[in-house]
Scaffold this motif. Structure first.
Motif, PDB file in Angstrom:
ATOM      1  N   GLY A 109       0.807  -1.213   0.000  1.00 38.83           N
ATOM      2  CA  GLY A 109       0.000   0.000   0.000  1.00 38.83           C
ATOM      3  C   GLY A 109       0.839   1.261   0.000  1.00 38.83           C
ATOM      4  N   CYS A 110       1.759   1.374   0.956  1.00 39.81           N
ATOM      5  CA  CYS A 110       2.543   2.603   1.106  1.00 39.81           C
ATOM      6  C   CYS A 110       4.016   2.431   0.730  1.00 39.81           C
ATOM      7  CB  CYS A 110       2.446   3.110   2.541  1.00 39.81           C
ATOM      8  SG  CYS A 110       3.362   2.118   3.756  1.00 39.81           S
ATOM      9  N   TRP A 111       4.456   1.207   0.464  1.00 39.46           N
ATOM     10  CA  TRP A 111       5.838   0.846   0.113  1.00 39.46           C
ATOM     11  C   TRP A 111       6.795   0.935   1.300  1.00 39.46           C
ATOM     12  CZ3 TRP A 111       7.050   3.443  -5.267  1.00 39.46           C
ATOM     13  CH2 TRP A 111       6.215   2.905  -6.227  1.00 39.46           C
ATOM     14  N   GLY A 112       6.286   1.175   2.482  1.00 41.36           N
ATOM     15  CA  GLY A 112       7.150   1.222   3.658  1.00 41.36           C
ATOM     16  C   GLY A 112       7.653  -0.166   4.036  1.00 41.36           C
ATOM     17  N   ASP A 113       8.628  -0.211   4.924  1.00 42.42           N
ATOM     18  CA  ASP A 113       9.156  -1.487   5.409  1.00 42.42           C
ATOM     19  C   ASP A 113       8.073  -2.208   6.214  1.00 42.42           C
ATOM     20  OD1 ASP A 113      11.679  -1.066   4.318  1.00 42.42           O
ATOM     21  OD2 ASP A 113      12.459  -0.130   6.132  1.00 42.42           O
ATOM     22  N   CYS A 123       0.646  -3.060   8.852  1.00 39.73           N
ATOM     23  CA  CYS A 123       1.795  -2.286   8.386  1.00 39.73           C
ATOM     24  C   CYS A 123       2.136  -1.223   9.416  1.00 39.73           C
ATOM     25  CB  CYS A 123       1.487  -1.633   7.034  1.00 39.73           C
ATOM     26  SG  CYS A 123       2.792  -0.490   6.478  1.00 39.73           S
ATOM     27  N   PRO A 124       3.386  -1.169   9.872  1.00 45.10           N
ATOM     28  CA  PRO A 124       3.761  -0.189  10.886  1.00 45.10           C
ATOM     29  C   PRO A 124       3.757   1.250  10.376  1.00 45.10           C
ATOM     30  CG  PRO A 124       5.684  -1.415  10.155  1.00 45.10           C
ATOM     31  CD  PRO A 124       4.499  -2.044   9.499  1.00 45.10           C
ATOM     32  N   GLU A 125       3.728   1.427   9.054  1.00 49.56           N
ATOM     33  CA  GLU A 125       3.785   2.789   8.515  1.00 49.56           C
ATOM     34  C   GLU A 125       2.424   3.355   8.135  1.00 49.56           C
ATOM     35  OE1 GLU A 125       7.024   3.909   6.083  1.00 49.56           O
ATOM     36  OE2 GLU A 125       8.300   2.312   6.852  1.00 49.56           O
ATOM     37  N   CYS A 126       1.563   2.542   7.505  1.00 49.19           N
ATOM     38  CA  CYS A 126       0.268   3.096   7.061  1.00 49.19           C
ATOM     39  C   CYS A 126      -0.931   2.448   7.742  1.00 49.19           C
ATOM     40  CB  CYS A 126       0.125   2.984   5.543  1.00 49.19           C
ATOM     41  SG  CYS A 126      -0.155   1.307   4.926  1.00 49.19           S
ATOM     42  N   GLY A 127      -0.727   1.324   8.436  1.00 53.33           N
ATOM     43  CA  GLY A 127      -1.795   0.716   9.205  1.00 53.33           C
ATOM     44  C   GLY A 127      -2.711  -0.243   8.462  1.00 53.33           C
ATOM     45  N   ILE A 128      -2.474  -0.516   7.159  1.00 56.55           N
ATOM     46  CA  ILE A 128      -3.351  -1.494   6.508  1.00 56.55           C
ATOM     47  C   ILE A 128      -3.092  -2.863   7.117  1.00 56.55           C
ATOM     48  CG2 ILE A 128      -3.518  -0.188   4.344  1.00 56.55           C
ATOM     49  CD1 ILE A 128      -1.850  -2.354   3.014  1.00 56.55           C
ATOM     50  N   GLU A 129      -4.123  -3.698   7.096  1.00 57.46           N
ATOM     51  CA  GLU A 129      -4.022  -5.001   7.744  1.00 57.46           C
ATOM     52  C   GLU A 129      -4.059  -6.135   6.736  1.00 57.46           C
ATOM     53  OE1 GLU A 129      -6.218  -5.790  11.377  1.00 57.46           O
ATOM     54  OE2 GLU A 129      -6.820  -3.675  11.363  1.00 57.46           O
ATOM     55  N   LEU A 130      -3.142  -7.076   6.932  1.00 55.16           N
ATOM     56  CA  LEU A 130      -3.137  -8.296   6.144  1.00 55.16           C
ATOM     57  C   LEU A 130      -4.383  -9.090   6.518  1.00 55.16           C
ATOM     58  CD1 LEU A 130      -1.444  -9.937   4.115  1.00 55.16           C
ATOM     59  CD2 LEU A 130      -0.383 -11.077   6.060  1.00 55.16           C
ATOM     60  N   GLY A 131      -5.120  -9.505   5.507  1.00 61.28           N
ATOM     61  CA  GLY A 131      -6.358 -10.233   5.735  1.00 61.28           C
ATOM     62  C   GLY A 131      -7.581  -9.350   5.651  1.00 61.28           C
TER      63      GLY A 131
END
Length: 173
Positions: A109-113, A123-131
């Motif tokens: 989503g955000c290309w962050g690590d 995701c620690p950078e943008c908060g989207i969730e796997l699943g």
């Protein structure tokens, strides 16, 4: 990177990787490798010297870059040089209904690590969730963990590394 952009660029990315390998190992760079080795020896065991060639892309709309390849020359603790490779292993995802392709250790989503997505599902950078907003797209029977073994919707455990796919994190294509 969206699927269309990936399809346009995939072959060239691997050609660039091959060209950089040839260049870094070439006789023309022997003197440069020698100078890097000498600098490593002068600095001693505490330090390592590296020359890196990085290929990344910049998305001007997102104001974000994504590293696709990192290769180079590095010294070890004795000052001798060797080659370094950090070639990305790419994974397909479906993010909010769109296919995205990024290195395994990045957020689609955000290309962050974003390391160890199956253990750290947000995701620690943008908060989207796997699943939820993001799912791994499996459109082959290749294991997304080791890339050597096989798995399927009926047999979600890799026959090579034993990694098990959690069905709530994937979509089959």
């Amino acid at each position: 990177m969206d699927q269309e952009s990936w399809q346009k660029s995939e072959e060239l990315i691997y050609e660039i990787e091959d060209s950089l390998d040839e260049l870094l190992d070439s006789p023309e760079l022997k003197e440069l490798r020698s100078k890097i080795a000498e600098l490593g020896r002068q600095l001693g065991e505490r330090y390592s010297v590296g020359l890196n060639c990085i290929v990344d892309i910049m998305d001007w709309e997102k104001d974000q870059s994504l590293q696709l390849l990192n290769t180079g020359i590095s010294t070890n603790d004795t000052g001798d040089t060797g080659r370094t490779w950090n070639s990305a292993s790419f994974q397909k995802y479906v993010v909010n209904g769109e296919i995205q392709i990024v290195p395994h250790d990045h957020c689609p989503g955000c290309w962050g690590d974003w390391l160890f997505k199956s253990e750290n599902t947000t995701c620690p950078e943008c908060g989207i969730e796997l699943g939820k907003e993001c799912k791994i797209l499996l459109d082959t029977d290749e294991c997304p963990h080791c890339e050597k073994g096989k798995l399927s919707m009926n047999d979600t455990k890799c026959d090579q590394c034993g990694y098990s796919i959690d069905p709530k994190y994937v979509v089959w294509g």
